[in-house]
Design a protein around this motif. Structure first.
Motif, PDB file in Angstrom:
ATOM      1  N   PHE A   8       0.858  -1.189   0.000  1.00 54.82           N
ATOM      2  CA  PHE A   8       0.000   0.000   0.000  1.00 54.82           C
ATOM      3  C   PHE A   8       0.894   1.239   0.000  1.00 54.82           C
ATOM      4  O   PHE A   8       1.878   1.315   0.746  1.00 54.82           O
ATOM      5  CB  PHE A   8      -0.890   0.018   1.241  1.00 54.82           C
ATOM      6  CG  PHE A   8      -2.027  -0.960   1.204  1.00 54.82           C
ATOM      7  CD1 PHE A   8      -3.275  -0.571   0.763  1.00 54.82           C
ATOM      8  CD2 PHE A   8      -1.847  -2.275   1.621  1.00 54.82           C
ATOM      9  CE1 PHE A   8      -4.334  -1.470   0.730  1.00 54.82           C
ATOM     10  CE2 PHE A   8      -2.887  -3.183   1.598  1.00 54.82           C
ATOM     11  CZ  PHE A   8      -4.142  -2.782   1.148  1.00 54.82           C
ATOM     12  N   ASP A  11      -2.899   4.484  -1.578  1.00 57.64           N
ATOM     13  CA  ASP A  11      -4.145   3.788  -1.929  1.00 57.64           C
ATOM     14  C   ASP A  11      -4.664   3.061  -0.691  1.00 57.64           C
ATOM     15  O   ASP A  11      -4.891   1.854  -0.709  1.00 57.64           O
ATOM     16  CB  ASP A  11      -3.904   2.805  -3.076  1.00 57.64           C
ATOM     17  CG  ASP A  11      -2.699   1.887  -2.832  1.00 57.64           C
ATOM     18  OD1 ASP A  11      -1.925   2.164  -1.901  1.00 57.64           O
ATOM     19  OD2 ASP A  11      -2.546   0.905  -3.569  1.00 57.64           O
ATOM     20  N   LEU A  12      -4.884   3.812   0.385  1.00 55.43           N
ATOM     21  CA  LEU A  12      -5.114   3.228   1.707  1.00 55.43           C
ATOM     22  C   LEU A  12      -6.589   2.922   1.930  1.00 55.43           C
ATOM     23  O   LEU A  12      -7.274   3.537   2.749  1.00 55.43           O
ATOM     24  CB  LEU A  12      -4.575   4.176   2.782  1.00 55.43           C
ATOM     25  CG  LEU A  12      -3.091   4.532   2.625  1.00 55.43           C
ATOM     26  CD1 LEU A  12      -2.668   5.539   3.683  1.00 55.43           C
ATOM     27  CD2 LEU A  12      -2.221   3.283   2.684  1.00 55.43           C
ATOM     28  N   HIS A  17      -9.981  -1.785  -4.828  1.00 53.83           N
ATOM     29  CA  HIS A  17      -8.519  -1.850  -4.718  1.00 53.83           C
ATOM     30  C   HIS A  17      -7.997  -3.002  -5.581  1.00 53.83           C
ATOM     31  O   HIS A  17      -7.857  -4.149  -5.101  1.00 53.83           O
ATOM     32  CB  HIS A  17      -8.110  -2.050  -3.255  1.00 53.83           C
ATOM     33  CG  HIS A  17      -6.680  -1.720  -2.993  1.00 53.83           C
ATOM     34  ND1 HIS A  17      -5.644  -2.552  -3.367  1.00 53.83           N
ATOM     35  CD2 HIS A  17      -6.098  -0.628  -2.406  1.00 53.83           C
ATOM     36  CE1 HIS A  17      -4.496  -2.006  -3.013  1.00 53.83           C
ATOM     37  NE2 HIS A  17      -4.738  -0.841  -2.430  1.00 53.83           N
ATOM     38  N   PRO A  32      -0.773  -7.503   3.663  1.00 54.68           N
ATOM     39  CA  PRO A  32      -1.025  -6.081   3.392  1.00 54.68           C
ATOM     40  C   PRO A  32       0.062  -5.266   4.085  1.00 54.68           C
ATOM     41  O   PRO A  32       0.120  -5.207   5.311  1.00 54.68           O
ATOM     42  CB  PRO A  32      -2.400  -5.822   4.008  1.00 54.68           C
ATOM     43  CG  PRO A  32      -2.964  -7.182   4.328  1.00 54.68           C
ATOM     44  CD  PRO A  32      -1.776  -8.054   4.582  1.00 54.68           C
ATOM     45  N   PHE A  34       2.506  -1.764   4.589  1.00 54.27           N
ATOM     46  CA  PHE A  34       2.785  -0.337   4.412  1.00 54.27           C
ATOM     47  C   PHE A  34       4.165  -0.068   4.993  1.00 54.27           C
ATOM     48  O   PHE A  34       4.459  -0.468   6.133  1.00 54.27           O
ATOM     49  CB  PHE A  34       1.762   0.552   5.103  1.00 54.27           C
ATOM     50  CG  PHE A  34       2.017   2.023   4.890  1.00 54.27           C
ATOM     51  CD1 PHE A  34       1.567   2.660   3.752  1.00 54.27           C
ATOM     52  CD2 PHE A  34       2.745   2.757   5.824  1.00 54.27           C
ATOM     53  CE1 PHE A  34       1.826   4.005   3.540  1.00 54.27           C
ATOM     54  CE2 PHE A  34       3.014   4.102   5.615  1.00 54.27           C
ATOM     55  CZ  PHE A  34       2.545   4.730   4.471  1.00 54.27           C
ATOM     56  N   LEU A  61      -7.434   1.462   8.111  1.00 52.75           N
ATOM     57  CA  LEU A  61      -7.178   0.342   7.210  1.00 52.75           C
ATOM     58  C   LEU A  61      -6.937  -0.937   8.005  1.00 52.75           C
ATOM     59  O   LEU A  61      -7.453  -2.015   7.660  1.00 52.75           O
ATOM     60  CB  LEU A  61      -5.976   0.654   6.326  1.00 52.75           C
ATOM     61  CG  LEU A  61      -5.542  -0.410   5.316  1.00 52.75           C
ATOM     62  CD1 LEU A  61      -6.677  -0.753   4.348  1.00 52.75           C
ATOM     63  CD2 LEU A  61      -4.302   0.062   4.548  1.00 52.75           C
TER      64      LEU A  61
END
Length: 458
Positions: A8, A11-12, A17, A32, A34, A61
């Motif tokens: 990510f 585009d959180l 998605h 997932p 970040f 998120l």
């Protein structure tokens, strides 16, 4: 394949998605991920307001993923190193991520692809995640990008957008992947006191409210400073908590002049990204030089400080700059007025203003911010480079009752329009009653004459 990684970036979200959907189609489990990139801070882009909004987005998120059986993995460090480390820890075969337009994003993508391929893994980059139409999809016959918005918009409007995707029902994440603690807004210093909350949940609430009651009046009211009739969705677009593809689809479904005008603004956002993707140096260099000899920040220090602090003596300019300080956001019409005042009335380099905006704006987006500043300064894609916005005329047109000025400049709260826009016209004891508010730092006619001389139009 058993595990895929989803990186990510901006585009959180879980709704619409494509990288997440593709990763779930690839494998039984996904990571997932970040990565908190120190290069962002090193480049001067880690503004407190955006870090606070980001903290909200990451926590939201993570909550959305946990409601689906998963969680967000957060790491800090060089993005390429951390992604490769997670991929190795989980034996992931493929990494999915969204495409982006900046020069840094392109370099990051190239580095990541090389590093993954060297380890026998793949990178899958998805278009139309952070834009409605990918930057390179719409081009004129003789160039790699459109330099003028209107022909771009005609072509953009004819593109078939991909269908939107629902949020996944379940997300399985390997148990043994380590994560840092999520950042917390309350731990960040020097935030604008009126900063809005972030996160996909908040963005979807705001979108639903906007489609119910705001979009219909947008065509007529989007320049109404006091009415605050814009969507305020720009921070959510910047962080990707809302999908631009979904916004275009839903606005078109709503229909009407207001929705059409809103879609046009979304097209402007894509337009700026296709310019920046083709001309990365436009972030710091004139897109179209006018051979300006701008006043430097040092030479114009007093004027620049007055502009930043909202004490120029022009109430609508000061109201806008104080709104920016308080909210980390500014009405779009006000952005045009303050940028025109700095670059053309004060004749200060547009980069000085662009940098200040990026230090405060929660929606501080490199493509939109830099290219809008260039558009106003006359060095960008605008075909009217010598247009100067008169702050008094603009205030009377877009804040006719003075409500916007009185909201943000309390020293003038006792004045009605039109005097609230020109308090220097008060005489004697009436002016003394409002002497907490400064006189104008520049005469508009003198500022205009200086600008015309500089551009060779005197």
């Amino acid at each position: 394949m058993n595990v895929s990684v989803v990186l990510f970036t901006s585009d959180l979200r879980l709704y619409d998605h494509p990288p997440l959907r593709a990763a779930l189609d690839d494998a039984r489990q996904v990571v997932p991920l970040f990565v908190r990139d120190p290069a962002v801070a090193a480049a001067g882009f880690a503004a407190p307001n955006r870090l606070a909004f980001l903290a909200d987005c990451l926590r939201d998120l993570d909550a959305g993923l946990r409601a689906r059986g998963g969680r967000l993995v957060v790491r800090s460090g060089d993005v390429v190193d951390e992604v490769c480390r997670v991929a190795a820890e989980t034996d992931a075969d493929v990494v999915h991520m969204a495409a982006d337009a900046s020069a840094y994003a392109h370099r990051r993508e190239a580095r990541l692809r090389r590093a993954l391929e060297a380890a026998g893994r793949r990178l899958h980059v998805h278009d139309a995640v952070t834009t409605a139409v990918p930057p390179g999809e719409v081009t004129p016959a003789a160039s790699d990008h459109f330099a003028v918005f209107t022909p771009y918009f005609r072509r953009w409007s004819g593109q078939r957008l991909r269908d939107t995707l629902g949020a996944p029902r379940t997300v399985g994440v390997p148990d043994d992947v380590g994560s840092e603690e999520l950042p917390v807004r309350a731990e960040l210093p020097e935030l604008s006191p009126g900063l809005a909350p972030g996160g996909e949940s908040e963005g979807r609430k705001r979108l639903a409210s906007w489609l119910r009651g705001g979009v219909n009046a947008y065509e007529d009211r989007h320049d109404d400073l006091a009415g605050d009739a814009t969507s305020r969705l720009s921070p959510h677009l910047h962080f990707g908590t809302l999908s631009p593809v979904e916004l275009v689809h839903r606005a078109r479904q709503a229909g009407g002049p207001g929705a059409d005008a809103f879609v046009r603004q979304l097209a402007w956002r894509d337009f700026h990204r296709q310019v920046l993707a083709a001309r990365p140096d436009a972030a710091t260099r004139d897109y179209r030089t006018r051979h300006d000899h701008w006043r430097s920040e040092r030479a114009a220090r007093a004027d620049v400080e007055a502009w930043r602090e909202g004490r120029t003596g022009y109430p609508v300019i000061d109201a806008a700059m104080r709104q920016l300080l308080h909210e980390g956001w500014m009405h779009n019409r006000a952005r045009l007025l303050t940028a025109s005042f700095l670059t053309k009335t004060l004749y200060v380099d547009w980069r000085v203003g662009a940098r200040h905006f990026l230090e405060l704006l929660v929606d501080g987006d490199l493509a939109n911010n830099q290219l809008n500043w260039q558009w106003v300064a006359g060095t960008g894609t605008d075909t009217r480079p010598n247009r100067v916005l008169n702050p008094i005329a603009q205030a009377k047109r877009h804040d006719p009752d003075g409500a916007y000025v009185r909201r943000w400049v309390p020293e003038l709260a006792g004045l009605d329009a039109p005097l609230v826009h020109e308090p220097w016209k008060l005489r004697g004891s009436d002016r003394v009653a409002y002497d907490a508010y400064p006189d104008p730092i520049v005469d508009l006619a003198e500022g205009l004459a200086r600008f015309k001389r500089a551009r060779g139009h005197d």
